[in-house]
Design a protein around this motif. Structure first.
Motif, mmCIF file in Angstrom:
data_model
loop_
_atom_site.group_PDB
_atom_site.id
_atom_site.type_symbol
_atom_site.label_atom_id
_atom_site.label_comp_id
_atom_site.label_asym_id
_atom_site.label_seq_id
_atom_site.Cartn_x
_atom_site.Cartn_y
_atom_site.Cartn_z
ATOM 1 N N PRO A 91 10.448 109.725 -12.188
ATOM 2 C CA PRO A 91 9.144 110.066 -12.768
ATOM 3 C C PRO A 91 8.570 108.891 -13.540
ATOM 4 N N GLY A 92 7.300 108.616 -13.269
ATOM 5 C CA GLY A 92 6.595 107.580 -13.988
ATOM 6 C C GLY A 92 6.634 106.202 -13.359
ATOM 7 N N ARG A 105 -5.047 108.529 -18.757
ATOM 8 C CA ARG A 105 -3.841 108.635 -19.589
ATOM 9 C C ARG A 105 -3.466 110.098 -19.824
ATOM 10 N N GLU A 111 -1.995 111.273 -16.514
ATOM 11 C CA GLU A 111 -0.715 110.599 -16.306
ATOM 12 C C GLU A 111 0.358 111.218 -17.206
ATOM 13 N N ARG A 112 0.016 111.470 -18.455
ATOM 14 C CA ARG A 112 0.971 112.077 -19.394
ATOM 15 C C ARG A 112 1.350 113.489 -18.939
ATOM 16 N N LEU A 113 0.365 114.263 -18.457
ATOM 17 C CA LEU A 113 0.638 115.609 -17.945
ATOM 18 C C LEU A 113 1.696 115.562 -16.851
ATOM 19 N N GLU A 169 3.833 112.993 -16.123
ATOM 20 C CA GLU A 169 5.101 112.443 -16.630
ATOM 21 C C GLU A 169 5.900 113.484 -17.395
ATOM 22 N N GLU A 170 5.240 114.230 -18.276
ATOM 23 C CA GLU A 170 5.942 115.194 -19.119
ATOM 24 C C GLU A 170 6.402 116.421 -18.357
ATOM 25 N N SER A 171 5.872 116.619 -17.153
ATOM 26 C CA SER A 171 6.276 117.778 -16.350
ATOM 27 C C SER A 171 7.681 117.609 -15.785
ATOM 28 N N GLY A 172 8.116 116.369 -15.619
ATOM 29 C CA GLY A 172 9.441 116.115 -15.061
ATOM 30 C C GLY A 172 9.500 116.128 -13.551
#
Length: 188
Positions: free
Chosen positions: A9-10, A36, A39-41, A43-46
């Protein structure tokens, strides 16, 4: 469904990156802010995903001419304004067109109450440049519809993520979950 073999991820994959033109009409801060946020949504989802950097593309035709993605897996997102000022993001296969009567019926409105956003409205209401519209909602009063055909794309789809020089590659089921989309048939 096949599992995508994506980097962790990421991780960002680069494809023919050139100078980007984001910010000509939308301030760079606004455009980057939406990017951003999305992108954060993700990334944080896994979930597994790849973020591709490339030259600016604004249309499916641009993507066909400049990107080296499997375009049969490409999703485009068309933004609409509906009665009451609500914004709807309609995501469908890149080679398909929106069937307006079917989309209006799914939304429970008359066809006359449904209008595609102009490039200026995309900038004003979504704070992104045309070509950067994502099927991930970035604000209040924005809902997402995913054409049922999109779920048959495997193993991943390519879609917008808030900037016309970035493309998100993600499994359709993960996109559905993250977007909170309703599924329906509205393409032709």
């Amino acid at each position: 469904m096949n599992q995508a073999k994506c980097p962790p991820p990421g991780e960002t994959a680069r494809t023919t990156l050139s100078e980007n033109e984001v910010g000509q009409h939308v301030s760079e801060a606004e455009s980057n802010g939406v990017f951003r946020l999305l992108e954060r949504l993700v990334e944080e989802s896994g979930v597994s995903f790849v973020l591709h950097e490339h030259s600016v593309v604004r249309t499916v035709a641009d993507a066909m001419d400049t990107l080296q993605f499997d375009l049969s897996r490409f999703l485009k997102t068309v933004a609409f304004r509906v009665r009451g000022g609500r914004v709807v993001l309609a995501a469908l296969r890149g080679d398909r067109k929106v069937n307006y009567p079917l989309l209006a019926a799914l939304l429970g409105v008359n066809r006359r109450e449904l209008a595609a956003l102009s490039p200026e409205e995309v900038r004003e209401l979504l704070h992104v440049e045309p070509g950067g519209v994502s099927p991930l909602p970035s604000g209040e009063n924005v809902s997402v519809l995913l054409d049922e055909e999109a779920l048959s794309i495997a193993p991943t789809v390519y879609c917008g993520i808030g900037r016309p020089d970035r493309t998100l590659e993600i499994a359709p089921a993960d996109l559905l979950t993250l977007s909170g989309a309703r599924i329906g048939r509205f393409s032709r």
